[in-house]
Design a protein around this motif. Structure first.
Motif, short mmCIF file in Angstrom:
data_model
loop_
_atom_site.label_atom_id
_atom_site.label_comp_id
_atom_site.label_asym_id
_atom_site.label_seq_id
_atom_site.Cartn_x
_atom_site.Cartn_y
_atom_site.Cartn_z
N ILE A 163 9.75 39.80 -77.07
CA ILE A 163 9.73 41.08 -77.78
C ILE A 163 10.50 40.98 -79.09
N GLU B 296 6.02 45.35 -81.59
CA GLU B 296 7.17 45.31 -80.69
C GLU B 296 7.27 46.59 -79.87
N TYR B 297 7.08 47.73 -80.49
CA TYR B 297 7.12 49.00 -79.78
C TYR B 297 5.97 49.10 -78.77
N VAL C 114 8.36 38.91 -81.61
CA VAL C 114 7.24 39.69 -82.14
C VAL C 114 7.78 40.78 -83.06
N GLY C 115 8.90 41.40 -82.68
CA GLY C 115 9.49 42.44 -83.51
C GLY C 115 9.95 41.94 -84.86
N GLN D 229 7.13 45.57 -86.31
CA GLN D 229 7.85 46.54 -85.50
C GLN D 229 6.91 47.35 -84.62
#
Length: 81
Positions: free
Chosen positions: A50, A61-62, A53-54, A58
């Motif tokens: 996570i 990620e969310y 990827v974030g 973003q």
């Protein structure tokens, strides 16, 4: 065309059976006591994924975090109901 065929005795064709059985509860192929370390490793990999990827997006990620939390809630709901 002449092919040389050799007769194989029937005793060599029979499968070899394992005569030994492990003691009850002591199977050497089953790892015992490693579950906690495996769960910690899996959770660590999920957090790292996570975070990686974030770093790039973003929103993604969310979305991953939301899907993960929703999955945990649904699994708990189906297991306990």
């Amino acid at each position: 065309m002449y092919l040389f065929l050799q007769e194989i005795p029937a005793s060599e064709l029979a499968p070899k059976a394992v005569q030994e059985t492990p003691a009850p509860g002591k199977d050497p192929l089953i790892a015992r006591g490693l579950q906690k370390e495996q769960y910690v490793g899996i959770i660590g990999l999920a957090i790292a994924l996570i975070a990686a990827v974030g770093f790039f997006s973003q929103r993604v990620e969310y979305a991953i975090a939301f899907a993960l939390i929703l999955s945990v809630i649904l699994i708990a709901l189906f297991l306990f109901v």
